[in-house]
Every structure is written in structure tokens, then in C-alpha cells.
Motif scaffolding. Structure first.
Motif, PDB file in Angstrom:
ATOM      1  N   ASP A  48       0.718  -1.071   0.105  1.00 20.80           N
ATOM      2  CA  ASP A  48      -0.090   0.181  -0.053  1.00 20.80           C
ATOM      3  C   ASP A  48       0.960   1.162  -0.066  1.00 20.80           C
ATOM      4  OD1 ASP A  48       0.986  -0.148   2.358  1.00 20.80           O
ATOM      5  OD2 ASP A  48      -0.870  -0.011   3.626  1.00 20.80           O
ATOM      6  N   ASP A  49       2.103   1.115  -0.200  1.00 19.33           N
ATOM      7  CA  ASP A  49       3.122   2.164  -0.449  1.00 19.33           C
ATOM      8  C   ASP A  49       3.444   2.831   1.045  1.00 19.33           C
ATOM      9  OD1 ASP A  49       3.468   2.131  -3.005  1.00 19.33           O
ATOM     10  OD2 ASP A  49       1.752   2.894  -3.394  1.00 19.33           O
ATOM     11  N   VAL A  50       2.971   2.100   2.249  1.00 22.60           N
ATOM     12  CA  VAL A  50       3.486   2.712   3.456  1.00 22.60           C
ATOM     13  C   VAL A  50       4.851   2.154   3.675  1.00 22.60           C
ATOM     14  CG1 VAL A  50       3.013   2.557   6.020  1.00 22.60           C
ATOM     15  CG2 VAL A  50       1.082   3.016   4.352  1.00 22.60           C
ATOM     16  N   VAL A  51       5.812   3.292   3.997  1.00 26.78           N
ATOM     17  CA  VAL A  51       6.940   2.939   4.229  1.00 26.78           C
ATOM     18  C   VAL A  51       7.446   3.085   5.998  1.00 26.78           C
ATOM     19  CG1 VAL A  51       9.599   3.520   3.851  1.00 26.78           C
ATOM     20  CG2 VAL A  51       7.709   3.497   2.071  1.00 26.78           C
ATOM     21  N   VAL A  52       7.902   1.670   6.509  1.00 17.89           N
ATOM     22  CA  VAL A  52       8.210   2.145   7.898  1.00 17.89           C
ATOM     23  C   VAL A  52       9.585   2.013   7.904  1.00 17.89           C
ATOM     24  CG1 VAL A  52       8.064   0.824  10.287  1.00 17.89           C
ATOM     25  CG2 VAL A  52       5.974   1.021   8.448  1.00 17.89           C
ATOM     26  N   THR A  53      10.362   3.085   8.566  1.00 18.57           N
ATOM     27  CA  THR A  53      11.748   2.984   8.911  1.00 18.57           C
ATOM     28  C   THR A  53      12.243   2.994  10.186  1.00 18.57           C
ATOM     29  OG1 THR A  53      11.866   4.602   6.829  1.00 18.57           O
ATOM     30  CG2 THR A  53      13.696   4.512   8.318  1.00 18.57           C
ATOM     31  N   VAL A  54      12.821   2.085  10.609  1.00 21.08           N
ATOM     32  CA  VAL A  54      13.255   1.727  12.103  1.00 21.08           C
ATOM     33  C   VAL A  54      14.553   2.701  12.142  1.00 21.08           C
ATOM     34  CG1 VAL A  54      13.920   0.480  14.011  1.00 21.08           C
ATOM     35  CG2 VAL A  54      12.457  -0.340  12.022  1.00 21.08           C
ATOM     36  N   ASP A  55      14.258   3.978  12.988  1.00 23.02           N
ATOM     37  CA  ASP A  55      15.322   5.077  13.093  1.00 23.02           C
ATOM     38  C   ASP A  55      16.467   4.487  14.087  1.00 23.02           C
ATOM     39  OD1 ASP A  55      13.970   6.687  11.018  1.00 23.02           O
ATOM     40  OD2 ASP A  55      12.590   7.063  12.628  1.00 23.02           O
ATOM     41  N   GLU A  56      15.907   4.419  15.330  1.00 24.32           N
ATOM     42  CA  GLU A  56      16.955   4.125  16.313  1.00 24.32           C
ATOM     43  C   GLU A  56      16.398   3.397  17.566  1.00 24.32           C
ATOM     44  OE1 GLU A  56      18.518   7.706  18.531  1.00 24.32           O
ATOM     45  OE2 GLU A  56      16.816   8.742  17.816  1.00 24.32           O
ATOM     46  N   ALA A  57      17.203   2.921  18.503  1.00 19.54           N
ATOM     47  CA  ALA A  57      16.845   2.098  19.604  1.00 19.54           C
ATOM     48  C   ALA A  57      16.938   3.290  20.719  1.00 19.54           C
ATOM     49  CB  ALA A  57      17.574   0.945  19.807  1.00 19.54           C
ATOM     50  N   LEU A  58      15.813   3.507  21.567  1.00 13.52           N
ATOM     51  CA  LEU A  58      16.020   4.189  22.594  1.00 13.52           C
ATOM     52  C   LEU A  58      16.156   3.684  23.923  1.00 13.52           C
ATOM     53  CD1 LEU A  58      13.129   6.432  21.442  1.00 13.52           C
ATOM     54  CD2 LEU A  58      15.398   6.979  21.098  1.00 13.52           C
ATOM     55  N   GLY A  60      15.645   2.334  27.681  1.00 10.79           N
ATOM     56  CA  GLY A  60      14.138   1.648  28.106  1.00 10.79           C
ATOM     57  C   GLY A  60      13.663   0.627  27.269  1.00 10.79           C
ATOM     58  N   GLY A  61      14.386   0.336  25.738  1.00 11.76           N
ATOM     59  CA  GLY A  61      13.980  -0.654  25.338  1.00 11.76           C
ATOM     60  C   GLY A  61      12.782  -0.272  24.119  1.00 11.76           C
ATOM     61  N   SER A  62      12.632   0.991  24.025  1.00 12.31           N
ATOM     62  CA  SER A  62      11.605   1.496  23.070  1.00 12.31           C
ATOM     63  C   SER A  62      12.516   1.752  21.886  1.00 12.31           C
ATOM     64  CB  SER A  62      10.987   2.639  23.488  1.00 12.31           C
ATOM     65  OG  SER A  62      11.928   3.820  23.766  1.00 12.31           O
ATOM     66  N   VAL A  63      11.784   1.892  20.471  1.00 11.24           N
ATOM     67  CA  VAL A  63      12.410   2.234  19.405  1.00 11.24           C
ATOM     68  C   VAL A  63      11.612   3.216  18.632  1.00 11.24           C
ATOM     69  CG1 VAL A  63      12.771   1.074  17.178  1.00 11.24           C
ATOM     70  CG2 VAL A  63      13.076  -0.166  19.107  1.00 11.24           C
ATOM     71  N   ARG A  64      12.260   4.372  17.974  1.00 11.05           N
ATOM     72  CA  ARG A  64      11.901   5.194  17.302  1.00 11.05           C
ATOM     73  C   ARG A  64      11.866   4.988  15.920  1.00 11.05           C
ATOM     74  NH1 ARG A  64      13.382   9.668  14.233  1.00 11.05           N
ATOM     75  NH2 ARG A  64      15.580   9.608  14.939  1.00 11.05           N
ATOM     76  N   VAL A  65      10.456   5.033  15.165  1.00 14.86           N
ATOM     77  CA  VAL A  65      10.098   4.732  13.768  1.00 14.86           C
ATOM     78  C   VAL A  65       9.684   5.754  13.080  1.00 14.86           C
ATOM     79  CG1 VAL A  65       9.951   2.346  14.343  1.00 14.86           C
ATOM     80  CG2 VAL A  65       7.949   3.708  14.267  1.00 14.86           C
ATOM     81  N   THR A  66       9.729   5.873  11.662  1.00 19.08           N
ATOM     82  CA  THR A  66       9.119   6.948  11.162  1.00 19.08           C
ATOM     83  C   THR A  66       8.187   6.312   9.897  1.00 19.08           C
ATOM     84  OG1 THR A  66      10.971   8.419  11.049  1.00 19.08           O
ATOM     85  CG2 THR A  66       9.430   8.755   9.146  1.00 19.08           C
ATOM     86  N   ILE A  67       6.946   6.590   9.736  1.00 21.07           N
ATOM     87  CA  ILE A  67       6.021   6.018   8.974  1.00 21.07           C
ATOM     88  C   ILE A  67       5.398   6.998   7.945  1.00 21.07           C
ATOM     89  CG2 ILE A  67       3.685   4.883   8.824  1.00 21.07           C
ATOM     90  CD1 ILE A  67       3.958   3.983  11.767  1.00 21.07           C
ATOM     91  N   ALA A  68       5.866   6.669   6.599  1.00 22.87           N
ATOM     92  CA  ALA A  68       5.376   7.665   5.836  1.00 22.87           C
ATOM     93  C   ALA A  68       4.854   6.919   4.450  1.00 22.87           C
ATOM     94  CB  ALA A  68       6.738   8.276   5.214  1.00 22.87           C
ATOM     95  N   ASN A  69       4.164   7.556   3.540  1.00 24.67           N
ATOM     96  CA  ASN A  69       3.663   7.182   2.411  1.00 24.67           C
ATOM     97  C   ASN A  69       4.540   7.338   1.069  1.00 24.67           C
ATOM     98  OD1 ASN A  69       2.220   7.081  -0.193  1.00 24.67           O
ATOM     99  ND2 ASN A  69       0.416   6.855   0.718  1.00 24.67           N
ATOM    100  N   GLY A  70       5.200   6.511   0.603  1.00 24.33           N
ATOM    101  CA  GLY A  70       6.455   6.375  -0.454  1.00 24.33           C
ATOM    102  C   GLY A  70       5.667   6.484  -1.752  1.00 24.33           C
ATOM    103  N   ALA A  71       4.446   6.747  -1.808  1.00 26.14           N
ATOM    104  CA  ALA A  71       4.051   6.291  -3.451  1.00 26.14           C
ATOM    105  C   ALA A  71       4.462   7.364  -4.141  1.00 26.14           C
ATOM    106  CB  ALA A  71       2.713   6.497  -3.368  1.00 26.14           C
ATOM    107  N   ALA A  72       4.645   8.803  -3.808  1.00 25.68           N
ATOM    108  CA  ALA A  72       5.073   9.834  -4.558  1.00 25.68           C
ATOM    109  C   ALA A  72       6.571   9.709  -4.896  1.00 25.68           C
ATOM    110  CB  ALA A  72       4.610  11.421  -3.988  1.00 25.68           C
ATOM    111  N   ALA A  73       7.240   9.027  -4.086  1.00 27.30           N
ATOM    112  CA  ALA A  73       8.699   9.064  -4.365  1.00 27.30           C
ATOM    113  C   ALA A  73       9.154   7.826  -4.934  1.00 27.30           C
ATOM    114  CB  ALA A  73       9.536   9.352  -3.186  1.00 27.30           C
ATOM    115  N   GLN A  74       8.463   7.034  -5.284  1.00 34.90           N
ATOM    116  CA  GLN A  74       8.909   5.745  -5.653  1.00 34.90           C
ATOM    117  C   GLN A  74       9.317   5.626  -7.199  1.00 34.90           C
ATOM    118  OE1 GLN A  74       6.153   2.876  -4.601  1.00 34.90           O
ATOM    119  NE2 GLN A  74       6.952   2.490  -2.442  1.00 34.90           N
ATOM    120  N   TRP A  75       8.492   6.309  -7.893  1.00 32.01           N
ATOM    121  CA  TRP A  75       8.775   6.664  -9.375  1.00 32.01           C
ATOM    122  C   TRP A  75       9.126   7.859  -9.877  1.00 32.01           C
ATOM    123  CZ3 TRP A  75       9.059   2.158 -11.581  1.00 32.01           C
ATOM    124  CH2 TRP A  75       8.459   0.889 -10.934  1.00 32.01           C
ATOM    125  N   THR A  76       9.736   8.034 -10.945  1.00 32.84           N
ATOM    126  CA  THR A  76      10.221   9.367 -11.453  1.00 32.84           C
ATOM    127  C   THR A  76       9.571   8.989 -13.046  1.00 32.84           C
ATOM    128  OG1 THR A  76      12.274   9.611 -10.634  1.00 32.84           O
ATOM    129  CG2 THR A  76      11.954  10.637 -12.757  1.00 32.84           C
TER     130      THR A  76
END
Length: 553
Positions: A48-58, A60-76
Motif C-alpha cells: 500500500d506504499d506505506v514505508v516504515v523506517t526503524v530509526d533508532e533504539a531508545l 528503556g527498550g523502546s524504538v523510534r520509527v518513521t511511517i510515511a507514504n512512499g508512493a509519490a517518491a517511488q517513481w520518476t
């Protein structure tokens, strides 16, 4: 508790009996191992073009992630060549293209292209759900691999043509050179297209609806094609006053993957042009669990896989192995079928595990086989069989066909090697990898017989008469049924005979030079590409056609 700091990603499709499924990069059936944990620095791109990027471990055992829609950037999107213009619309599931342009032909092209960059071996597939040729008999829509966006760049394209939906190939071997073509049949939409690249060799396939894959024509090698290239859908109207439109979905691009399988395995895969070199250390491909290095693609459906083994250094280990391997997953105990060279004597053997964590059955073939030697693996349903050839034309069966459990859900296929000793390393060199869906052609009549000498010579080869010629028709039999009297036995009789398989009939391809079109690219739509967003989806079916050699869903 997760085995590593990271996240678990579930893909949810409400139409499935089990809607939520863990996304496991290793495809080994274990949703709790490292392959199912996405760790810092890794990205997951969904259908569905949702891109999940695991940025870093924080802390206390938590993790920071970035969720974005990559549809517009996938194709030129870009207009290529003189007089070309067009538009691209991507809604997350479908990619719609429209184009007013000249043609993909002659010494320079004019079309609208949506592309990404890649390098190395790649398989690309997409389904064409809608196609309006705009009234032009030579309008085109399909999949293209291309050196650059220059109008005269080398390329290989499989496409629909005109309102009759005729499947065709177009390719240009050199920059500014003439375009060659090969014709296929007219088809009914929706139709799936597949383009496969290994080294500088290309092959193309099509499948109507959910039907089996068929190869359009023999593979094509473009000697000047670069290691880094562009790939994606392309459309042209073949008429500056008309508009052609196409809608694509189920777009997937899958690279070949190298991985160490099982405990104690390690290795590397290096591809240069048509040649692949595997270096490996590991335990063995045997008993209830394997240990080897694997270079593979995922697939499903029927398969015809061939490769030429050009080099083999067994590292002094009598049971070291290198060859073709098909298996249910990357789990060490997965169902597996391997046809391989063994040890310094280059004995051809089979190793088969029919069930998960089951025992391995061995079948012995000829020894002291001279290089190069061709190995072939044919899967039809759950049945798998191995063959070898000393000339790449006639193939002799090694043992009977075997039935493997669990292949309906998909499988992996490719080349593998192991040293059979953790302190040793082996090197195997492969060339002319070919993958395709065509069945094994029937044996010629009368069938030539290869007699195995009690004392194998350095080169074993079939001995058909001087007037022998294959009788397979240009359309291969839909029922692969090579018959062999070779029996499954650890030590076959020296007088065992096997079925010799003739080469498959090929399609004639004629290069045709045409009037030069002066290139003057005028891009009308450009979407900045994303260096990290890629389309990687579960593969669909396979199976290669071969006159020397290149996926059923």
C-alpha cells in the motif's frame, strides 16, 4: 520478548483467512526469529506504499520509527525522445500512464517512462488491467529495462501492442543501434508481464488472468548493457496526434539475494556480467538440516531452471557440493531438492528432503564429469526432477522425480554451495543462468540412449546418431513427461540409461533498422526518486526457456 531491539510489522488484508500476518524478510516460516524483527537502519515498503523506517533504539527498550507514504517518491516520470509527452498518476495501488509520442523502435525512441534505478540481477512484474491504444495499431504499453533516458539508449521491453493486445518484444543492443523485435500472441486483459535480467541476459513472460506463465521468445543478451540501469512501465501512442493510456497494478521488483543457510554457514556471491561466483563454507546439504551458502529468488508455480557450471574448486573436501537448489524456505530443515557437483571428482548427485526436518535421500549420477557441465532442475506441481548435460542441448535425467511437501505456498530457487567442513572453503563459478515456465520437451523418436561406462571417462556425453534431430514442435507439450529408467539408488548401475531431452524450438527474431528520429528529450513530469524506497513484494509464479536457456503462478 523480541530477540533483537526492533519492531514486528503485521500486514493486514481483510480478505485472508488470517488477516494479520507477520512480515518475515527471511521467509523461513518462523515469525519469531531475527528475520521478522525490523531493526534500526532497516526499512519496510508495503504493497500500500506505506514505508516504515526503524530509526533508532531508545533507552528503556523502546524504538523510534518513521511511517510515511512512499508512493509519490517511488517513481520518476519522464518524457523520453523527440515529441514525447505524458502523465503519471499513482494512487498507492495502481499506476496510470498516458502518452502522446512517436514509437519505441528504430535507432531512437519517443515515449513516456516511469522508472526507478537498480543494479545487478532483477525480476520485475506487473499486471496491465486497462489498455487504450488510442486507435493506433502500433501503440505500446509494457515493462522496460533501459540503460539511460537517452532516446537511443540500449533497452529491453516487453509490451502490449495496438487494440488487439498483441504481446511483443523490442530491444536495442547498442546505443543508437537498430531495434530488434520478436512477436508473441494476442491476449485478453488483464494480463501479467514479467521481465527477468541476470547479468546482461533478458527474458520476458506473460500470463493471461491467473493463468500459467509463458515465455514470449528466447532470451536476449545485450553485451553493452550497463551494470546500473533503469526499470519500469512505459507507454507510447505511435502517433503525435493520439493519446495511449494504460493502468498497471501488482508492480513488484525483486533482486536476487545471497544468504547463509543453517548453523556454521558463511559465504559470498559476486556477479560479473553473465558469471556468478559463490564462495562458501558450511556443514553439508544432508540429513535433517542443511548448512550452505545460497543465492536465490523466491517463486511459485512451475519452474525450469538451468545453469552452466564453469568452475569448481572443492577445497579438498570429498563431500563439498555446488549446484542448483530448490527449497521451501531458508529454514535449515526445509524441504529441499539439490542437483550438484560433489568433491574433487565432480560427481553429479541429488540430495532430496521431502518433508520439513525429514531425512535426506541421495541419488548418485556419473563421476569425473568434465567442465563445463550444465545442470537443470524442473518443478511441475509438487514434483521436482534433476538433469545434466555435457553440451547444454541434450539433458539426461539423474534419478526419478521426487515429490516435496509444502511447495504450493511458494518456494526459493537458485544456486548453492557448501564445503562440508567448517575449516574449508569452496568456490563455484556459474554462467548462463536461465529461468522459465516451459515444460520439459518430449524425448525425440527414436530416443537416443546414453550408455554409462563402468569406468567413467573424463567427459560423459549422449551419443545420438549424425542424423538425429529433435522433433519437439515450436509449442512445447503442456505435460512435461520425460521418462527415464534411471532408478533411485545411492549407487546406480553402470549401465543405467536416461532420457535425453532435445532443445526447445525457438522463435526467430529479426533486427530491423528504421529511419532515425532526432532525440530531443523534453521531460513534462518529474517526481524526485527516493534513494531508500523500493518496491519489494512477495513474488508471483515462475518457472526458462532455453535454446541455450530463461518463471506458472
Amino acid at each position: 520478548k523480541l530477540p533483537y531491539a526492533g519492531v514486528i510489522i503485521h500486514e493486514v488484508l481483510l480478505g485472508r483467512s488470517r488477516p494479520a500476518q507477520v512480515q518475515d524478510a527471511s521467509r523461513n516460516g518462523d515469525p519469531g526469529d531475527a528475520g521478522a524483527v525490523w531493526t534500526p537502519g532497516e526499512s519496510f515498503a508495503g504493497l500500500d506504499d506505506v514505508v516504515v523506517t526503524v530509526d533508532e533504539a531508545l533507552p528503556g527498550g523502546s524504538v523510534r520509527v518513521t511511517i510515511a507514504n512512499g508512493a509519490a517518491a517511488q517513481w520518476t516520470g519522464a518524457a523520453v525522445g523527440q515529441g514525447a509527452s505524458g502523465e503519471m498518476t499513482h494512487n498507492g495501488e495502481e499506476l496510470a500512464l498516458s502518452a502522446t509520442a512517436g514509437d519505441i523502435y528504430g535507432t531512437a525512441d519517443s515515449f513516456f517512462y516511469t522508472y526507478q534505478g537498480a543494479s545487478g540481477a532483477l525480476e520485475m512484474s506487473a499486471r496491465v488491467t486497462q489498455w487504450d491504444a488510442g486507435g493506433s495499431n502500433s501503440a505500446k504499453a509494457g515493462l522496460m529495462a533501459r540503460a539511460t533516458t537517452d532516446a537511443g539508449a540500449p533497452h529491453f521491453t516487453v509490451h502490449l501492442t495496438g487494440p488487439n493486445n498483441t504481446i511483443k518484444l523490442k530491444w536495442r543492443a547498442t546505443a543508437g543501434g537498430a531495434t530488434a523485435t520478436a512477436d508473441g500472441p494476442a491476449v485478453t486483459l488483464p494480463v501479467r508481464l514479467r521481465l527477468m535480467k541476470f547479468g546482461r541476459t533478458f527474458a520476458a513472460f506473460y500470463a493471461e488472468g491467473d493463468g500459467a506463465w509463458a515465455q514470449v521468445a528466447p532470451p536476449v543478451t545485450l553485451d553493452e548493457f550497463p551494470d546500473s540501469f533503469l526499470f519500469g512501465p512505459a507507454v507510447t501512442s505511435n502517433d503525435g496526434g493520439k493519446v495511449a493510456q494504460a493502468v498497471f497494478d501488482q508492480i513488484a521488483a525483486t533482486p536476487w539475494t545471497g544468504a547463509a543457510i543453517g548453523e556454521g554457514a558463511s559465504g559470498s556471491a559476486v556477479q560479473s556480467g553473465e558469471q556468478l561466483t559463490l564462495t562458501a563454507s558450511g556443514g553439508d546439504i544432508y540429513q535433517t538440516a542443511d548448512s550452505f551458502y545460497y543465492y536465490y529468488l523466491p517463486g511459485d508455480g512451475d519452474l525450469d531452471l538451468r545453469v552452466k557450471v564453469t568452475g569448481w574448486a572443492a577445497g579438498g573436501a570429498k563431500s563439498a557440493k555446488a549446484g542448483l537448489v530448490l527449497r521451501g524456505s531458508t529454514a535449515a530443515g526445509a524441504p529441499s531438492f539439490a542437483i550438484h557437483l560433489t568433491g574433487p571428482k565432480r560427481a553429479i548427485k541429488l540430495k532430496v528432503r521431502a518433508q520439513t526436518d525429514g531425512d535426506t535421500t541421495g541419488v548418485n549420477g556419473p563421476s569425473d564429469v568434465a567442465l563445463p557441465v550444465w545442470l537443470r532442475l524442473v518443478k511441475t506441481g509438487d514434483s521436482v526432477r534433476g538433469y545434466y548435460s555435457t553440451d547444454g542441448i541434450y539433458y539426461e535425467a539423474v534419478g526419478p522425480a521426487f515429490t516435496l511437501d509444502g511447495l504450493d505456498a511458494g518456494y526459493l530457487y537458485g544456486m548453492g554451495a557448501t564445503s562440508n567442513a567448517a575449516d574449508k572453503s569452496v568456490t563455484a563459478t556459474f554462467a548462463d543462468v536461465r529461468v522459465g515456465p516451459l515444460p520439459v520437451p518430449p524425448a525425440p523418436s527414436p530416443t537416443p540412449t546414453a550408455t554409462q561406462s563402468p569406468t567413467p571417462t573424463a567427459t560423459q556425453s549422449p551419443t545420438p546418431t549424425a542424423t538425429q534431430s529433435p522433433t519437439s514442435s515450436p509449442t512445447p507439450s503442456p505435460t512435461p513427461s520425460p521418462t527415464s529408467t534411471a532408478t533411485q539408488s545411492p549407487t546406480p548401475s553402470p549401465t543405467t540409461t536416461g532420457t535425453l531431452l532435445p532443445p526447445t524450438a525457438t522463435t526467430t527474431m529479426t533486427p530491423t533498422a528504421t529511419t532515425t528520429i532526432t532525440a530531443s528529450p523534453t521531460a513534462t513530469a518529474t517526481i524526485p526518486p527516493s534513494p531508500t524506497a523500493t518496491i519489494v513484494t512477495p513474488p508471483r509464479g515462475y518457472a526458462v526457456y532455453l535454446p541455450g536457456v530463461f518463471g506458472s503462478p
